[in-house]
Scaffold this motif. Structure first.
Motif, PDB file in Angstrom:
ATOM      1  N   LEU A 215      -1.012   3.149 -22.329  1.00 47.22           N
ATOM      2  CA  LEU A 215      -1.507   3.963 -23.451  1.00 47.22           C
ATOM      3  C   LEU A 215      -1.199   3.321 -24.798  1.00 47.22           C
ATOM      4  O   LEU A 215      -1.508   3.887 -25.849  1.00 47.22           O
TER       5      LEU A 215
ATOM      6  N   ASP B 196     -14.762  -1.082 -15.885  1.00 45.07           N
ATOM      7  CA  ASP B 196     -15.190  -0.292 -17.056  1.00 45.07           C
ATOM      8  C   ASP B 196     -15.419  -1.173 -18.281  1.00 45.07           C
ATOM      9  O   ASP B 196     -16.206  -0.830 -19.165  1.00 45.07           O
TER      10      ASP B 196
ATOM     11  N   ILE C 105      -5.968   1.652 -22.159  1.00 40.38           N
ATOM     12  CA  ILE C 105      -6.915   2.750 -21.966  1.00 40.38           C
ATOM     13  C   ILE C 105      -7.369   3.206 -23.344  1.00 40.38           C
ATOM     14  O   ILE C 105      -6.543   3.517 -24.205  1.00 40.38           O
TER      15      ILE C 105
ATOM     16  N   THR D 159      -5.165  -0.439  -8.847  1.00 37.86           N
ATOM     17  CA  THR D 159      -6.330   0.411  -9.148  1.00 37.86           C
ATOM     18  C   THR D 159      -6.658   0.358 -10.633  1.00 37.86           C
ATOM     19  O   THR D 159      -7.831   0.267 -11.025  1.00 37.86           O
ATOM     20  N   MET D 160      -5.619   0.398 -11.466  1.00 34.84           N
ATOM     21  CA  MET D 160      -5.835   0.341 -12.922  1.00 34.84           C
ATOM     22  C   MET D 160      -6.511  -0.972 -13.314  1.00 34.84           C
ATOM     23  O   MET D 160      -7.435  -0.983 -14.137  1.00 34.84           O
TER      24      MET D 160
ATOM     25  N   MET E 284      -1.132   2.049  -7.939  1.00 35.73           N
ATOM     26  CA  MET E 284      -1.649   2.472  -9.248  1.00 35.73           C
ATOM     27  C   MET E 284      -2.031   1.258 -10.091  1.00 35.73           C
ATOM     28  O   MET E 284      -3.078   1.236 -10.734  1.00 35.73           O
TER      29      MET E 284
ATOM     30  N   ILE F  90       7.248   3.462 -18.424  1.00 38.34           N
ATOM     31  CA  ILE F  90       6.351   2.536 -17.710  1.00 38.34           C
ATOM     32  C   ILE F  90       4.937   3.131 -17.666  1.00 38.34           C
ATOM     33  O   ILE F  90       3.950   2.426 -17.884  1.00 38.34           O
ATOM     34  N   GLY F  91       4.866   4.434 -17.412  1.00 40.72           N
ATOM     35  CA  GLY F  91       3.567   5.099 -17.346  1.00 40.72           C
ATOM     36  C   GLY F  91       2.815   5.067 -18.662  1.00 40.72           C
ATOM     37  O   GLY F  91       1.579   5.106 -18.690  1.00 40.72           O
TER      38      GLY F  91
ATOM     39  N   GLN G  53     -10.231  -0.833 -11.962  1.00 40.26           N
ATOM     40  CA  GLN G  53     -11.117   0.112 -12.652  1.00 40.26           C
ATOM     41  C   GLN G  53     -11.290  -0.259 -14.124  1.00 40.26           C
ATOM     42  O   GLN G  53     -12.384  -0.119 -14.676  1.00 40.26           O
TER      43      GLN G  53
ATOM     44  N   GLY H  66       0.803  -1.223   0.000  1.00 36.47           N
ATOM     45  CA  GLY H  66       0.000   0.000   0.000  1.00 36.47           C
ATOM     46  C   GLY H  66       0.835   1.271   0.000  1.00 36.47           C
ATOM     47  O   GLY H  66       0.353   2.327  -0.393  1.00 36.47           O
ATOM     48  N   ASP H  67       2.095   1.172   0.419  1.00 36.73           N
ATOM     49  CA  ASP H  67       2.967   2.356   0.423  1.00 36.73           C
ATOM     50  C   ASP H  67       3.746   2.490  -0.880  1.00 36.73           C
ATOM     51  O   ASP H  67       4.527   3.429  -1.035  1.00 36.73           O
ATOM     52  N   ASN H  68       3.583   1.539  -1.766  1.00 40.58           N
ATOM     53  CA  ASN H  68       4.260   1.560  -3.064  1.00 40.58           C
ATOM     54  C   ASN H  68       3.283   2.184  -4.074  1.00 40.58           C
ATOM     55  O   ASN H  68       2.268   1.582  -4.422  1.00 40.58           O
ATOM     56  N   GLY H  69       3.585   3.405  -4.516  1.00 33.25           N
ATOM     57  CA  GLY H  69       2.661   4.119  -5.402  1.00 33.25           C
ATOM     58  C   GLY H  69       2.417   3.372  -6.703  1.00 33.25           C
ATOM     59  O   GLY H  69       1.287   3.331  -7.201  1.00 33.25           O
ATOM     60  N   LEU H  70       3.474   2.782  -7.257  1.00 34.51           N
ATOM     61  CA  LEU H  70       3.325   2.048  -8.520  1.00 34.51           C
ATOM     62  C   LEU H  70       2.408   0.836  -8.323  1.00 34.51           C
ATOM     63  O   LEU H  70       1.548   0.558  -9.168  1.00 34.51           O
TER      64      LEU H  70
END
Lengths: 139, 140
Positions: free
Chosen positions: A89, A28, A138, A20-21, A17, A84-85, A24, A10-14
């Motif tokens: 896309l 969707d 996405i 969550t991706m 993310m 990576i981000g 979601q 939970g403390d690892n932002g990646l």
């Protein structure tokens, strides 16, 4: 379908993310759930300049996202945070495969050529990576 | 002497800087997803007594309005991004890339649809680039 963050992730932002991706995008696009359900194995992602890494373990309809490298990944993706981000896309073409004409995809090919993006575990891990890409894409 | 961050004056300057940024106009042209709040967590020793937010009313490549408010009011925005003061300073001064900051958990998306944020990653970077054009006085 179950997507979980492993204790400590939970403390690892990646990692947050990515979990969550996955959640979601599957909410969707319910049509991607069969693809997700077929995923099996471990994918590690390392954002080198951000000094952060994660491992996703897929077991037929369940994904657990861990902080750091956990176990032996079937596929490892290493690159800059920006590259990576951009993975989500990437443009999908026919049969769910990357569209070679896509602008982001061409940038990814350039990144692979320059070493800014490195992928280990291919070609054996290609179905796993392509499936993950299709779930995370996405529109 | 620059404009103090965070402040109502800085928030207004941020709106003007966004609207003067052609890069944002282009990258955010398809943004119709609502307001974005940047919440700066309280740091009383720096004069930030409570959570303080800049709420940006973004639409089709334009910032229609930017208001400074408290953290609780900002929760009504469609997207809420929170961080400590030092992290905002790093990002808004252009020292740290916002994508990298999110991966490092320095910026936290507390509310909103992450795939939409990822889709507009270039617009997010242009928003931050706009902030670097403001002559800012960051306390401490």
């Amino acid at each position: 379908m179950a997507i979980e963050l492993a204790p400590g992730a939970g403390d690892n932002g990646l990692a947050t993310m990515m979990a969550t991706m996955l959640s979601q995008n599957l909410a969707d696009h319910p049509d991607r759930q069969p693809t997700f359900a077929r995923l099996g194995g471990r994918v590690a992602i390392i954002a080198e300049d951000a000094d952060v890494a994660l491992t996703m373990r897929f077991t037929r309809g369940r994904a657990v996202v861990y902080d750091g490298i956990v176990g032996i990944p079937d596929v490892t993706v290493r690159g800059t945070a920006e590259v990576i981000g951009n993975l989500s896309l990437m443009e999908t073409g026919r049969f769910g495969l990357p569209d070679p004409k896509g602008e982001v995809n061409r940038a990814m090919v350039d990144a692979l050529r320059s070493g800014e993006l490195r992928i280990y575990g291919l070609p054996a891990g290609l179905p796993l990576l392509a499936g993950l890409g299709a779930v995370l894409a996405i529109d | 002497m620059g404009i103090k961050f965070p402040s109502a004056e800085w928030t207004a300057a941020f709106r003007d800087a966004i609207n003067a940024n052609d890069g944002y106009k282009k990258a955010g042209a398809n943004w119709t997803h609502g307001k974005v709040a940047y919440v700066v967590e309280a740091r009383p020793e720096l004069g930030i007594d409570g959570d303080t937010a800049m709420v940006l009313d973004l639409h089709a490549g334009e910032c229609r309005e930017a208001t400074m408010t408290d953290g609780e009011t900002a929760e009504a925005a469609d997207f809420v991004i929170r961080a400590e003061y030092e992290r905002w300073k790093e990002v808004l001064s252009g020292e740290v890339d916002p994508t990298k900051a999110m991966m490092q958990n320095k910026l936290k998306l507390k509310k909103g649809h992450l795939p939409t944020i990822v889709k507009f990653v270039l617009a997010s970077k242009e928003l931050v680039r706009s902030a670097t054009n403001i002559d800012t006085d960051y306390p401490a």
